[in-house]
Design a protein around this motif. Structure first.
Motif, mmCIF file in Angstrom:
data_model
loop_
_atom_site.group_PDB
_atom_site.id
_atom_site.type_symbol
_atom_site.label_atom_id
_atom_site.label_comp_id
_atom_site.label_asym_id
_atom_site.label_seq_id
_atom_site.Cartn_x
_atom_site.Cartn_y
_atom_site.Cartn_z
ATOM 1 N N GLY A 135 0.827 -1.206 0.000
ATOM 2 C CA GLY A 135 0.000 0.000 0.000
ATOM 3 C C GLY A 135 0.858 1.253 0.000
ATOM 4 O O GLY A 135 0.559 2.242 -0.679
ATOM 5 N N GLY A 170 -9.953 -1.702 -4.014
ATOM 6 C CA GLY A 170 -9.519 -0.584 -3.197
ATOM 7 C C GLY A 170 -10.474 0.593 -3.277
ATOM 8 O O GLY A 170 -10.814 1.038 -4.371
ATOM 9 N N PHE A 197 -9.458 4.013 4.137
ATOM 10 C CA PHE A 197 -8.968 3.444 2.878
ATOM 11 C C PHE A 197 -9.024 1.917 2.993
ATOM 12 O O PHE A 197 -8.230 1.313 3.713
ATOM 13 N N SER A 238 -6.556 10.546 10.490
ATOM 14 C CA SER A 238 -6.799 10.445 9.045
ATOM 15 C C SER A 238 -7.829 11.440 8.548
ATOM 16 O O SER A 238 -8.208 11.407 7.371
ATOM 17 N N LEU A 285 1.307 4.277 -3.019
ATOM 18 C CA LEU A 285 1.323 5.736 -2.884
ATOM 19 C C LEU A 285 2.554 6.342 -3.550
ATOM 20 O O LEU A 285 2.486 7.422 -4.127
ATOM 21 N N THR A 292 -3.759 4.842 4.824
ATOM 22 C CA THR A 292 -3.140 3.653 4.226
ATOM 23 C C THR A 292 -2.487 2.795 5.293
ATOM 24 O O THR A 292 -2.632 1.561 5.295
ATOM 25 N N THR A 351 -7.923 -1.052 1.442
ATOM 26 C CA THR A 351 -6.867 -1.328 0.455
ATOM 27 C C THR A 351 -7.055 -2.727 -0.160
ATOM 28 O O THR A 351 -6.156 -3.575 -0.090
#
Length: 549
Positions: free
Chosen positions: A356, A406, A388, A383, A360, A424, A390
């Motif tokens: 993950g 995702g 998220f 956050s 990014l 993430t 994933t």
């Protein structure tokens, strides 16, 4: 301090050193300096070779990044020959550098252990020894449609009780079946009885021993890897005809690797060429089992979580397998032979952890350096309401949702890169909490702490988030090469560097750091409930026929 030599401190070791004058034996203290064990650590993103001394300390390492191929959406492949070459280059480079720069002596390397990415499927021609295409890597989801079809077959509901795994895109069985149905070269080799199958451990051991041209062909695996294929009975540690029949595999047409203990002085053969030619391979463990061994998780109730490409939590359940009722896997933790019973574990597998962070960096350009993602996440307090999921390869344990992808929830104009970075990291922590809850329900016991390792465990903000979200202390060692250490332990046990597990009690205990929960329990419960809502909302995104649109 407990001796790791097989002798009490200050007492002569009973085994004589062939490189010392006749009649002179080593003391326990000398063992740490005079005997060494090599460790091949072949992972999803890189191959490495490490050398450990007799006290379990790494003294040299060489690492090479590994190219991952994504030819279609959901497909994940690697070149088996590239995997092999990367391992050979790591061995050569590490040993030569150790000798030239640190005064090492390759003759002091008693044995080599191997740990590997699991489930990744390799097929090759048993006559030529050459691969019949790319390896299908463990997170690959091309088999989603096949899995749906298999789940409707008679007897599908009985498989987990035999092998410990549910039907999903994860195990090697469905990858092999897909290749037989869709790759003409593989099907032809199967029909002609030339097909050899193995996971990465089998492939590497086969080729390191010389492959098809060797005087003695070595085609083996151990129980920790074989238990990831869905072909092995978890209790007998042998291939099961009911399982093979379910997948339509005729063992007369395919060479399956012989299943042997994880630690054995002879079964894995010897390295055929290069700087370590003639050195025996005496240990083999799938990477997550190897990390449990490297964390010295030898007692029932001990657990570790490895934050690598994916995230894998193993919980030692002792000498009898526990079949999960809550979406976990039952697997072999290790089998050290010599009259010892195999030890089993419950496992929770998360497909996306470090990958993950790589997403990014490589796909979204958040940074040029993956380590900066942790710094970015730490620049915000939370956050910002972002969640998220994933699910790049669906969701693994305990959800087993193949049709999720995702998905980011809660984005507003307030959302920044830092919030996405933190979400993430937190995704792995939420999934770990879900696994811990399932393990508590299966075992009837709540874990007191969890030992951690793997690249993502280097992130303080991630480990603190894990302690907060899961409401459990997180125990991180200073020396985090635990996966490679586990393979070295398996190899060393086979040749007498260590003789009993108790001799390893003091390995890797110095400099550990404990992250304790700082978040109020009520807040953690609310965040976890929100995560579960997001998981449910991500369900059902992938539907049959979508690839045509």
């Amino acid at each position: 301090m407990t001796s790791l030599s097989g002798s009490a401190p200050g007492q002569p070791r009973q085994q004589e050193d062939e490189h010392l004058p006749h009649g002179i034996t080593e003391t326990a203290a000398e063992l740490a300096h005079n005997w060494f064990v090599g460790s091949i650590d072949q992972g999803t993103t890189s191959s490495r070779f490490l050398i450990f001394d007799g006290a379990g300390n790494p003294v040299a390492m060489r690492q090479l990044e590994l190219e991952n191929l994504y030819p279609r959406s959901g497909w994940h492949e690697q070149d088996p020959l590239t995997i092999l070459r990367s391992v050979e280059e790591c061995i050569e480079g590490c040993v030569r550098e150790w000798e030239e720069e640190n005064g090492g002596d390759r003759r002091r390397i008693r044995a080599v252990g191997l740990t590997n990415q699991r489930e990744t499927t390799v097929v090759w021609d048993r006559e030529t020894g050459e691969p019949l295409g790319n390896a299908v890597v463990w997170p690959d989801t091309r088999t989603s449609g096949l899995v749906r079809e298999l789940r409707s077959r008679e007897g599908a509901g009985e498989l987990t009780e035999i092998c410990g795994l549910p039907l999903s895109t994860y195990p090697s069985s469905v990858k092999l079946l897909w290749l037989l149905q869709n790759d003409e070269r593989v099907k032809k080799a199967y029909d002609e009885g030339r097909l050899a199958f193995g996971t990465v451990d089998s492939w590497l051991i086969y080729r390191l021993n010389g492959g098809a041209g060797a005087e003695k062909v070595v085609h083996v695996t151990d129980g920790t890897n074989a238990s990831r294929t869905m072909f092995m009975d978890l209790r007998t540690l042998q291939y099961d005809d009911r399982l093979l029949k379910f997948f339509g595999i005729d063992r007369e047409k395919i060479a399956l690797p012989r299943i042997v203990p994880s630690s054995d002085a002879e079964a894995f053969g010897k390295i055929a060429s290069g700087v370590l030619a003639g050195v025996p391979i005496t240990g083999c463990l799938g990477d997550q089992s190897s990390a449990l061994v490297g964390q010295c998780g030898f007692k029932p109730g001990q657990a570790k979580n490895t934050y690598g490409t994916g995230c894998f939590l193993l919980y030692n359940v002792g000498e009898e397998p526990v079949i999960s009722k809550n979406g976990l896997l039952a697997t072999v933790a290790y089998d050290f032979g010599k009259g010892r019973k195999p030890v089993y574990a419950l496992e929770g597998s998360i497909a996306v952890a470090g990958s993950g962070v790589n997403f990014l960096v490589n796909n979204l350009g958040f940074s040029d350096d993956p380590s900066r993602i942790s710094e970015l996440a730490e620049s915000v307090e939370d956050s910002g309401g972002l969640v998220f999921v994933t699910a790049f390869s669906g969701l693994f344990a305990p959800y087993w949702i193949d049709d999720a992808q995702g998905t980011l929830f809660g984005m507003t104009q307030y959302t920044t890169k830092a919030h996405i970075a933190r979400a993430t990291l937190e995704a792995t922590c939420f999934q770990t909490r879900a696994i811990l809850k399932a393990m508590e329900e299966d075992s009837g016991h709540k874990l007191e702490r969890i030992a951690v390792d793997g690249g993502l465990s280097n992130s303080d903000v991630c480990m603190q988030a894990q302690a907060d979200i899961a409401q459990i202390p997180v125990d991180r060692p200073a020396m985090r090469e635990t996966t490679a250490l586990g393979a070295a332990v398996a190899a060393g046990l086979a040749v007498g560097v260590w003789n009993e597990l108790e001799e390893l009690d003091d390995v890797n205990k110095i400099g550990r750091r404990m992250f304790t929960p700082k978040m109020p329990e009520k807040k953690a419960e609310g965040l976890f409930e929100k995560w579960n809502r997001a998981v449910e909302m991500s369900r059902g995104w992938v539907r049959e026929g979508d690839e045509k649109n």
